[in-house]
Write a protein that holds these residues in place. Structure first.
Motif, PDB file in Angstrom:
ATOM      1  N   UNK A 117      51.075  36.119  49.467  1.00 18.06           N
ATOM      2  CA  UNK A 117      50.526  36.740  50.664  1.00 18.06           C
ATOM      3  C   UNK A 117      51.452  37.775  51.280  1.00 18.06           C
ATOM      4  N   UNK A 118      52.761  37.515  51.314  1.00 22.55           N
ATOM      5  CA  UNK A 118      53.700  38.425  51.961  1.00 22.55           C
ATOM      6  C   UNK A 118      54.190  39.543  51.043  1.00 22.55           C
ATOM      7  N   UNK A 119      53.857  39.465  49.784  1.00 21.42           N
ATOM      8  CA  UNK A 119      54.397  40.440  48.830  1.00 21.42           C
ATOM      9  C   UNK A 119      53.729  41.800  49.014  1.00 21.42           C
ATOM     10  N   UNK A 120      54.418  42.864  48.596  1.00 28.10           N
ATOM     11  CA  UNK A 120      53.860  44.227  48.750  1.00 28.10           C
ATOM     12  C   UNK A 120      52.754  44.502  47.734  1.00 28.10           C
ATOM     13  N   UNK A 121      51.600  43.879  47.970  1.00 26.10           N
ATOM     14  CA  UNK A 121      50.450  43.986  47.074  1.00 26.10           C
ATOM     15  C   UNK A 121      49.230  44.440  47.858  1.00 26.10           C
ATOM     16  N   UNK A 122      48.203  44.850  47.140  1.00 26.01           N
ATOM     17  CA  UNK A 122      46.938  45.206  47.787  1.00 26.01           C
ATOM     18  C   UNK A 122      46.333  43.972  48.449  1.00 26.01           C
ATOM     19  N   UNK A 123      45.558  44.172  49.511  1.00 23.93           N
ATOM     20  CA  UNK A 123      44.866  43.063  50.155  1.00 23.93           C
ATOM     21  C   UNK A 123      43.848  42.468  49.183  1.00 23.93           C
ATOM     22  N   UNK A 124      43.743  41.149  49.198  1.00 25.21           N
ATOM     23  CA  UNK A 124      42.816  40.540  48.238  1.00 25.21           C
ATOM     24  C   UNK A 124      41.368  40.901  48.565  1.00 25.21           C
ATOM     25  N   UNK A 125      41.072  41.216  49.829  1.00 27.67           N
ATOM     26  CA  UNK A 125      39.717  41.668  50.168  1.00 27.67           C
ATOM     27  C   UNK A 125      39.401  43.005  49.505  1.00 27.67           C
ATOM     28  N   UNK A 126      40.405  43.894  49.458  1.00 26.85           N
ATOM     29  CA  UNK A 126      40.206  45.185  48.798  1.00 26.85           C
ATOM     30  C   UNK A 126      40.022  45.001  47.293  1.00 26.85           C
ATOM     31  N   UNK A 127      40.781  44.081  46.713  1.00 26.70           N
ATOM     32  CA  UNK A 127      40.623  43.794  45.282  1.00 26.70           C
ATOM     33  C   UNK A 127      39.248  43.196  45.004  1.00 26.70           C
ATOM     34  N   UNK A 128      38.776  42.340  45.909  1.00 24.56           N
ATOM     35  CA  UNK A 128      37.440  41.769  45.759  1.00 24.56           C
ATOM     36  C   UNK A 128      36.381  42.860  45.762  1.00 24.56           C
ATOM     37  N   UNK A 129      36.493  43.791  46.700  1.00 23.64           N
ATOM     38  CA  UNK A 129      35.528  44.890  46.784  1.00 23.64           C
ATOM     39  C   UNK A 129      35.510  45.713  45.501  1.00 23.64           C
ATOM     40  N   UNK A 130      36.693  45.961  44.944  1.00 22.29           N
ATOM     41  CA  UNK A 130      36.761  46.725  43.696  1.00 22.29           C
ATOM     42  C   UNK A 130      36.047  45.995  42.568  1.00 22.29           C
ATOM     43  N   UNK A 131      36.203  44.688  42.496  1.00 21.98           N
ATOM     44  CA  UNK A 131      35.542  43.904  41.447  1.00 21.98           C
ATOM     45  C   UNK A 131      34.027  43.937  41.630  1.00 21.98           C
ATOM     46  N   UNK A 132      33.580  43.833  42.880  1.00 19.23           N
ATOM     47  CA  UNK A 132      32.140  43.857  43.155  1.00 19.23           C
ATOM     48  C   UNK A 132      31.526  45.190  42.753  1.00 19.23           C
ATOM     49  N   UNK A 133      32.285  46.258  42.885  1.00 21.92           N
ATOM     50  CA  UNK A 133      31.753  47.600  42.624  1.00 21.92           C
ATOM     51  C   UNK A 133      31.884  48.041  41.171  1.00 21.92           C
ATOM     52  N   UNK A 134      32.370  47.151  40.331  1.00 21.24           N
ATOM     53  CA  UNK A 134      32.394  47.488  38.898  1.00 21.24           C
ATOM     54  C   UNK A 134      31.662  46.403  38.106  1.00 21.24           C
ATOM     55  N   UNK A 135      31.412  46.718  36.843  1.00 23.54           N
ATOM     56  CA  UNK A 135      30.671  45.781  35.987  1.00 23.54           C
ATOM     57  C   UNK A 135      31.545  44.589  35.609  1.00 23.54           C
ATOM     58  N   UNK A 137      29.782  42.639  37.824  1.00 21.63           N
ATOM     59  CA  UNK A 137      29.303  42.143  39.114  1.00 21.63           C
ATOM     60  C   UNK A 137      28.338  43.126  39.767  1.00 21.63           C
ATOM     61  N   UNK A 138      28.613  44.401  39.634  1.00 17.79           N
ATOM     62  CA  UNK A 138      27.768  45.412  40.266  1.00 17.79           C
ATOM     63  C   UNK A 138      26.306  45.245  39.856  1.00 17.79           C
ATOM     64  N   UNK A 139      26.065  45.142  38.570  1.00 13.11           N
ATOM     65  CA  UNK A 139      24.693  45.007  38.079  1.00 13.11           C
ATOM     66  C   UNK A 139      24.105  43.651  38.461  1.00 13.11           C
ATOM     67  N   UNK A 140      24.917  42.587  38.420  1.00  9.47           N
ATOM     68  CA  UNK A 140      24.416  41.253  38.746  1.00  9.47           C
ATOM     69  C   UNK A 140      24.012  41.141  40.213  1.00  9.47           C
ATOM     70  N   UNK A 141      24.762  41.785  41.106  1.00  9.61           N
ATOM     71  CA  UNK A 141      24.390  41.790  42.525  1.00  9.61           C
ATOM     72  C   UNK A 141      23.063  42.522  42.712  1.00  9.61           C
ATOM     73  N   UNK A 142      22.927  43.636  42.051  1.00 11.34           N
ATOM     74  CA  UNK A 142      21.681  44.403  42.152  1.00 11.34           C
ATOM     75  C   UNK A 142      20.497  43.598  41.620  1.00 11.34           C
ATOM     76  N   UNK A 143      20.677  42.890  40.512  1.00  7.36           N
ATOM     77  CA  UNK A 143      19.603  42.071  39.957  1.00  7.36           C
ATOM     78  C   UNK A 143      19.215  40.938  40.897  1.00  7.36           C
ATOM     79  N   UNK A 144      20.195  40.460  41.676  1.00  9.39           N
ATOM     80  CA  UNK A 144      19.909  39.386  42.634  1.00  9.39           C
ATOM     81  C   UNK A 144      19.140  39.889  43.844  1.00  9.39           C
TER      82      UNK A 144
END
Length: 426
Positions: A117-135, A137-144
């Motif tokens: 958590x304290x390390x100089x890394x991207x926020x996990x929420x931002x990483x989650x958003x990136x995963x959602x916006x690529x395959x 997950x992107x297509x599966x969300x749309x199908x849902x």
């Protein structure tokens, strides 16, 4: 519009998952497909509470089962609010996007609880958003039936939400004093740890919530005790489970190893994204750095022991909040504690400083016409401050190999008199 919202929240949920906490949880076939995707399957390989199993052996539940529980409560919450008037501004696509956001909110979470958590890394929420916006997950969300961009924006508040009030409404539902995330993890973590502190009356809590387009969910005065229960349960869970000294020791050791690798260029931030718990230990086991041996000690259950602890004081210990500077203090302390002609090796001493913690009191109490912290609740700002202060304890952890030698040092008390010595060491 309302009927369409009810349809997407109530129709087609034919795929059951049997959950220890909530019983049968139902998904549509399209939502169930998200739980079978590779990014979601990674969450089955991340313990929700990291090393807490060393203290509470039952605490081996995963971020996957937690995420499914959050989805379940999010659906119940949205149905309740829709029936009380939120259907006036909800859309079918928005409702499904919210359910997807609840189900997928931890896709980018780091392994081994909050060690990173304290390390100089991207926020996990931002990483989650990136995963959602690529395959895929992107297509599966749309199908849902959801919108991937909206789903990502609900999870990651750093993304633009547009001018519509619906995304803001969903964001407030997913993160707040009575959010489905907190309601699941407090209940679930308490159940698997075998402690009584986290159990909440979810049915009653949902009955006291009402929709507000700008404020999200608001409560009435009858719901105040439920919020108080959640806040105090959070305090007790941090005290007994999340920040148990052994848990702090293990996470501190992993953090020390990773920070050393990042500072020396042996690791890059990208190396740590997408890992699960076994992958993190494998990375450090095969890496080359003098601090990586700490991970093997953690994996084998050889945790460091505390030789001293004292309350955190922002004015005195503010420099210790900067993890990039903390290693310098650790080295200086190690030099102070070393015997003549002998120096403690790097990583033998770890200074653990719990990160800032918040108790969300921004919920609006409709019939009292004020926010929770100004209501008739006992949780006034001063009370919250005292709870935080009692939790934030600085601990000095030492390799057990050196524990007796350090404790027997006749100057130990003076050396650890932090406000007189350490702030002048560097």
């Amino acid at each position: 519009m309302g009927k369409d919202v009810y349809a997407v929240l109530q129709s087609g949920y034919t795929e059951p998952i049997r959950d220890v906490l909530w019983g049968h949880i139902y998904l549509t076939p399209e939502l169930a497909a998200l739980t079978k995707s590779e990014p979601f399957m990674r969450l089955y390989r991340i313990f929700q509470l990291g090393p807490a199993y060393a203290v509470y052996p039952g605490a081996t539940h995963t971020r996957a089962v937690h995420s499914i529980g959050v989805y379940h409560l999010a659906r119940r919450l949205l149905l309740n609010l829709a029936e009380r008037g939120a259907d006036a501004w909800l859309t079918p696509v928005g409702a499904v996007s919210f359910l997807c956001a609840a189900l997928l909110h931890d896709l980018g979470h780091f392994p081994y609880t909050h060690s990173l958590k304290e390390l100089p890394l991207a926020r996990h929420e931002a990483l989650t958003a990136e995963i959602i916006l690529r395959e895929p997950i992107k297509t599966l969300v749309a199908k849902a039936g959801g919108d991937p961009a909206l789903t990502a924006a609900i999870v990651d508040t750093g993304l633009p939400a547009g001018s519509e009030k619906e995304p803001v409404f969903y964001r407030k539902l997913l993160s707040g004093a009575l959010d489905p995330d907190k309601l699941d993890y407090l209940n679930r973590d308490a159940r698997y740890c075998g402690v009584p502190y986290g159990a909440q009356d979810v049915d009653f809590i949902l009955s006291r919530l009402y929709p507000h387009a700008e404020k999200g969910a608001v409560i009435d005065g009858k719901g105040i005790p439920s919020v108080e229960s959640i806040l105090f349960s959070k305090y007790l869970m941090y005290r007994a489970v999340y920040w148990h000294p052994m848990v702090r020791s293990a996470t501190g050791m992993i953090k020390k190893a990773l920070m050393g690798g990042l500072e020396d260029g042996v690791l890059k931030p990208e190396d740590l994204y997408g890992l699960d718990d076994p992958g993190l230990f494998a990375l450090l086991a095969h890496g080359s750095h003098p601090l990586f041996h700490l991970a093997e000690k953690v994996r084998a259950g050889r945790f460091y022991t505390a030789v001293a602890e004292f309350p955190f004081d922002e004015g005195l210990h503010g420099n210790l909040l900067d993890i990039s500077r903390r290693s310098g203090y650790e080295e200086a302390l190690g030099a102070e504690l070393s015997l003549p002609g002998e120096t403690l090796e790097p990583g033998a001493i770890i200074i653990d400083v719990p990160e800032p913690i918040s108790f969300e009191t921004g919920l609006y109490v409709a019939d009292e016409g004020c926010y929770f912290s100004e209501s008739s609740s006992v949780f006034k700002p001063g009370v919250v401050d005292s709870l935080v202060k009692s939790l934030r304890i600085i601990r000095i952890f030492v390799d057990p190999e050196h524990e007796n030698r350090v404790k027997s040092n006749p100057e130990l008390e003076g050396i650890l008199h932090i406000h007189k010595k350490w702030l002048n060491l560097i």
